[in-house]
Motif scaffolding. Structure first.
Motif, PDB file in Angstrom:
ATOM      1  N   MET A  24       1.934  -0.530  -8.344  1.00  0.00           N
ATOM      2  CA  MET A  24       2.969  -0.665  -7.142  1.00  0.00           C
ATOM      3  C   MET A  24       3.849  -1.395  -7.243  1.00  0.00           C
ATOM      4  SD  MET A  24       1.703  -1.349  -3.201  1.00  0.00           S
ATOM      5  CE  MET A  24       0.434  -0.584  -3.465  1.00  0.00           C
ATOM      6  N   ALA A  25       5.366  -0.726  -6.800  1.00  0.00           N
ATOM      7  CA  ALA A  25       6.328  -1.298  -6.773  1.00  0.00           C
ATOM      8  C   ALA A  25       6.477  -2.164  -5.510  1.00  0.00           C
ATOM      9  CB  ALA A  25       7.752  -0.716  -7.163  1.00  0.00           C
ATOM     10  N   TRP A  26       6.302  -1.694  -4.245  1.00  0.00           N
ATOM     11  CA  TRP A  26       6.430  -2.263  -2.956  1.00  0.00           C
ATOM     12  C   TRP A  26       5.749  -1.345  -2.174  1.00  0.00           C
ATOM     13  CZ3 TRP A  26       8.763  -0.423   1.446  1.00  0.00           C
ATOM     14  CH2 TRP A  26       9.612   0.687   1.126  1.00  0.00           C
ATOM     15  N   ARG A  27       5.321  -1.834  -1.026  1.00  0.00           N
ATOM     16  CA  ARG A  27       4.696  -0.894   0.159  1.00  0.00           C
ATOM     17  C   ARG A  27       5.301  -1.654   1.617  1.00  0.00           C
ATOM     18  NH1 ARG A  27      -1.578  -1.094   1.445  1.00  0.00           N
ATOM     19  NH2 ARG A  27      -0.662  -0.277   3.304  1.00  0.00           N
ATOM     20  N   ASP A  28       5.202  -0.731   2.435  1.00  0.00           N
ATOM     21  CA  ASP A  28       5.123  -0.898   3.999  1.00  0.00           C
ATOM     22  C   ASP A  28       4.020  -0.363   4.634  1.00  0.00           C
ATOM     23  OD1 ASP A  28       5.816   1.584   4.471  1.00  0.00           O
ATOM     24  OD2 ASP A  28       8.310   0.926   4.857  1.00  0.00           O
ATOM     25  N   GLU A  29       4.120  -0.447   5.905  1.00  0.00           N
ATOM     26  CA  GLU A  29       2.896   0.212   6.662  1.00  0.00           C
ATOM     27  C   GLU A  29       2.598   1.680   6.663  1.00  0.00           C
ATOM     28  OE1 GLU A  29       3.138  -0.802  10.886  1.00  0.00           O
ATOM     29  OE2 GLU A  29       3.465  -2.833  10.518  1.00  0.00           O
ATOM     30  N   GLU A  30       3.617   2.431   6.175  1.00  0.00           N
ATOM     31  CA  GLU A  30       3.527   4.027   6.066  1.00  0.00           C
ATOM     32  C   GLU A  30       3.778   4.520   4.683  1.00  0.00           C
ATOM     33  OE1 GLU A  30       7.409   5.495   8.271  1.00  0.00           O
ATOM     34  OE2 GLU A  30       5.661   5.432   9.407  1.00  0.00           O
ATOM     35  N   THR A  31       4.416   3.488   3.860  1.00  0.00           N
ATOM     36  CA  THR A  31       5.028   3.977   2.729  1.00  0.00           C
ATOM     37  C   THR A  31       4.619   3.100   1.307  1.00  0.00           C
ATOM     38  OG1 THR A  31       7.146   4.580   3.815  1.00  0.00           O
ATOM     39  CG2 THR A  31       7.114   4.595   1.150  1.00  0.00           C
ATOM     40  N   ALA A  32       4.234   3.607   0.161  1.00  0.00           N
ATOM     41  CA  ALA A  32       4.319   2.834  -0.989  1.00  0.00           C
ATOM     42  C   ALA A  32       5.137   3.398  -2.189  1.00  0.00           C
ATOM     43  CB  ALA A  32       2.647   2.821  -1.426  1.00  0.00           C
ATOM     44  N   PHE A  33       5.469   2.914  -2.957  1.00  0.00           N
ATOM     45  CA  PHE A  33       6.224   3.084  -4.190  1.00  0.00           C
ATOM     46  C   PHE A  33       5.603   2.567  -5.312  1.00  0.00           C
ATOM     47  CE2 PHE A  33       9.260   4.107  -1.285  1.00  0.00           C
ATOM     48  CZ  PHE A  33      10.209   4.960  -1.767  1.00  0.00           C
ATOM     49  N   PHE A  34       5.290   3.452  -6.327  1.00  0.00           N
ATOM     50  CA  PHE A  34       4.822   3.113  -7.952  1.00  0.00           C
ATOM     51  C   PHE A  34       5.605   3.312  -8.826  1.00  0.00           C
ATOM     52  CE2 PHE A  34       1.056   4.030  -5.081  1.00  0.00           C
ATOM     53  CZ  PHE A  34       0.120   3.156  -5.383  1.00  0.00           C
ATOM     54  N   TRP A  35       5.626   2.552  -9.809  1.00  0.00           N
ATOM     55  CA  TRP A  35       6.577   2.705 -10.857  1.00  0.00           C
ATOM     56  C   TRP A  35       5.964   3.646 -11.801  1.00  0.00           C
ATOM     57  CZ3 TRP A  35      11.166   1.140 -10.674  1.00  0.00           C
ATOM     58  CH2 TRP A  35      11.364  -0.360 -10.087  1.00  0.00           C
ATOM     59  N   MET A  36       6.606   4.712 -12.488  1.00  0.00           N
ATOM     60  CA  MET A  36       6.233   5.619 -13.079  1.00  0.00           C
ATOM     61  C   MET A  36       6.809   4.959 -14.512  1.00  0.00           C
ATOM     62  SD  MET A  36       6.809   9.296 -11.519  1.00  0.00           S
ATOM     63  CE  MET A  36       8.478   9.408 -11.221  1.00  0.00           C
TER      64      MET A  36
END
Length: 153
Positions: free
Chosen positions: A29-41
């Motif tokens: 995981m790169a970062w997240r908030d309440e409705e979104t998460a980003f993952f490094w490829m």
């Protein structure tokens, strides 16, 4: 100007369940908030964003709900065992009945497909060097059959 793909996005119905799934794939995981998460490829280069919301009800179409992850050819050869080891089922591509990795000689790539918990289409894909005399092959060829063809040359 363009150097590569930075980000792609998919809709999900349950952010927590999807976070668990994408972490199971080995993405960090790169970062997240309440409705979104980003993952490094590729760390520092490209990521995938997953967004919880009603957009997940959009019917599947590869132009809307599909991402291919780049892997090596050797990784692709082991992909079914790897997917099984993390509890993920491979799925057939389009009208194929087999889930086996396959080669598209006419495109110079190979793939295996699976879905996330919301039916977003995910693909493990790699570049394949295709001998000149085989570039005309238009049918998809199961990877094990491809390797037999290469040995015959």
């Amino acid at each position: 100007m363009i150097k590569g793909l930075y980000e792609a996005h998919l809709p999900v119905s349950n952010l927590e369940a999807s976070i668990e799934f994408y972490e199971k794939l080995g993405l960090r995981m790169a970062w997240r908030d309440e409705e979104t998460a980003f993952f490094w490829m590729e760390e520092g280069r490209s990521w995938i964003g997953i967004w919880e919301g009603k957009e997940v009800e959009t019917p599947y179409h590869p132009s809307l709900r599909h991402i291919a992850f780049r892997v090596t050819y050797e990784d692709l050869k082991q992909s079914l065992q790897w997917l099984e080891s993390i509890g993920v089922d491979a799925v057939p591509f389009r009208n194929r009945t087999s889930v086996e990795p396959f080669i598209r000689a006419y495109q110079g790539n190979a793939s295996v497909y699976f879905n996330d918990p919301d039916g977003n289409s995910l693909e493990l894909m790699c570049h394949v060097e295709v001998p000149e005399h085989m570039k005309h092959l238009s049918e998809n060829i199961i990877l094990t059959e491809w390797e037999k063809l290469l040995e015959q040359k």
